[in-house]
Scaffold this motif. Structure first.
Motif, PDB file in Angstrom:
ATOM      1  N   THR A   1      69.827 -24.199  -8.708  1.00 36.10           N
ATOM      2  CA  THR A   1      70.938 -23.669  -8.318  1.00 36.10           C
ATOM      3  C   THR A   1      70.447 -21.857  -8.265  1.00 36.10           C
ATOM      4  OG1 THR A   1      72.371 -25.192  -9.438  1.00 36.10           O
ATOM      5  CG2 THR A   1      73.445 -23.195  -9.062  1.00 36.10           C
ATOM      6  N   PRO A   2      70.973 -21.400  -7.242  1.00 34.24           N
ATOM      7  CA  PRO A   2      70.885 -19.847  -7.260  1.00 34.24           C
ATOM      8  C   PRO A   2      71.507 -19.250  -8.481  1.00 34.24           C
ATOM      9  CG  PRO A   2      71.330 -20.569  -5.073  1.00 34.24           C
ATOM     10  CD  PRO A   2      71.562 -21.870  -6.184  1.00 34.24           C
ATOM     11  N   HIS A   3      70.838 -18.098  -8.763  1.00 30.90           N
ATOM     12  CA  HIS A   3      71.266 -17.355 -10.039  1.00 30.90           C
ATOM     13  C   HIS A   3      72.839 -17.113 -10.300  1.00 30.90           C
ATOM     14  CE1 HIS A   3      70.881 -14.974 -13.733  1.00 30.90           C
ATOM     15  NE2 HIS A   3      71.680 -14.235 -13.113  1.00 30.90           N
ATOM     16  N   ASN A   4      73.536 -16.485  -9.162  1.00 34.15           N
ATOM     17  CA  ASN A   4      74.810 -16.436  -9.159  1.00 34.15           C
ATOM     18  C   ASN A   4      75.905 -17.463  -9.591  1.00 34.15           C
ATOM     19  OD1 ASN A   4      73.918 -16.968  -6.592  1.00 34.15           O
ATOM     20  ND2 ASN A   4      75.871 -16.049  -5.719  1.00 34.15           N
TER      21      ASN A   4
ATOM     22  N   TRP B   1      75.507 -18.749 -13.103  1.00 31.81           N
ATOM     23  CA  TRP B   1      76.493 -18.060 -13.920  1.00 31.81           C
ATOM     24  C   TRP B   1      77.935 -18.933 -13.732  1.00 31.81           C
ATOM     25  CZ3 TRP B   1      77.277 -14.950 -17.653  1.00 31.81           C
ATOM     26  CH2 TRP B   1      78.606 -14.508 -18.000  1.00 31.81           C
ATOM     27  N   GLN B   2      78.239 -19.430 -12.719  1.00 29.48           N
ATOM     28  CA  GLN B   2      79.617 -19.964 -12.602  1.00 29.48           C
ATOM     29  C   GLN B   2      79.413 -21.348 -13.095  1.00 29.48           C
ATOM     30  OE1 GLN B   2      80.422 -20.259  -8.335  1.00 29.48           O
ATOM     31  NE2 GLN B   2      80.716 -18.229  -8.089  1.00 29.48           N
ATOM     32  N   ASP B   3      78.329 -22.058 -13.082  1.00 31.89           N
ATOM     33  CA  ASP B   3      77.905 -23.292 -13.729  1.00 31.89           C
ATOM     34  C   ASP B   3      78.086 -23.130 -15.386  1.00 31.89           C
ATOM     35  OD1 ASP B   3      77.686 -24.682 -11.345  1.00 31.89           O
ATOM     36  OD2 ASP B   3      75.510 -25.028 -11.482  1.00 31.89           O
ATOM     37  N   PHE B   4      77.395 -21.919 -15.716  1.00 28.85           N
ATOM     38  CA  PHE B   4      77.547 -21.747 -17.243  1.00 28.85           C
ATOM     39  C   PHE B   4      78.893 -21.597 -17.609  1.00 28.85           C
ATOM     40  CE2 PHE B   4      77.517 -18.730 -20.417  1.00 28.85           C
ATOM     41  CZ  PHE B   4      76.826 -19.035 -21.485  1.00 28.85           C
TER      42      PHE B   4
END
Length: 124
Positions: A60-63, A66-69
């Protein structure tokens, strides 16, 4: 501020986060004693022997990571139970509630605005 905004503000303050530079998944997980791992499967949160873990999809792309986190952190902070054993309607409720955690990245904007205000707008 509404309840969620107050919660997010207090949550960040509790972690000692007061500017956007400090918003790193690794640091937040460490401060909350949450095991954080990357793997090839869809992102998920779980408890093992009472200890919380978040697994993020490494492709998953980094940004979006963050949403997944933030979504998985919502499960850690607010939910209990194995979704495989819960009624569908309750799982849907938990997912809706965890999606509210996506408001946490919006708090980055509030932190950034506060940081800019304190650094550039306030006169010493």
């Amino acid at each position: 501020m509404n309840y969620l905004e107050d919660f997010i503000k207090n949550f960040y303050m509790h972690l000692g986060i007061n500017n956007p530079i400090q918003l790193k998944t690794e640091d937040i997980a460490h401060k909350l004693n949450i095991g954080l791992f990357n793997w090839n499967e869809p992102s998920q949160a779980l408890f093992l022997n009472g200890h919380p873990y978040i697994f993020l999809n490494c492709h998953t792309p980094h940004n979006f990571q963050w949403q997944d986190f933030c979504h998985e952190l919502g499960h850690i902070l607010w939910h209990a139970g194995d979704q495989m054993r819960l009624p569908t309607s309750f799982v849907e409720y938990q997912e809706f509630k965890a999606n509210n955690s996506l408001f946490m990245p919006l708090c980055q904007l509030l932190c950034l605005m506060n940081w800019i205000y304190q650094r550039y707008m306030m006169k010493p």
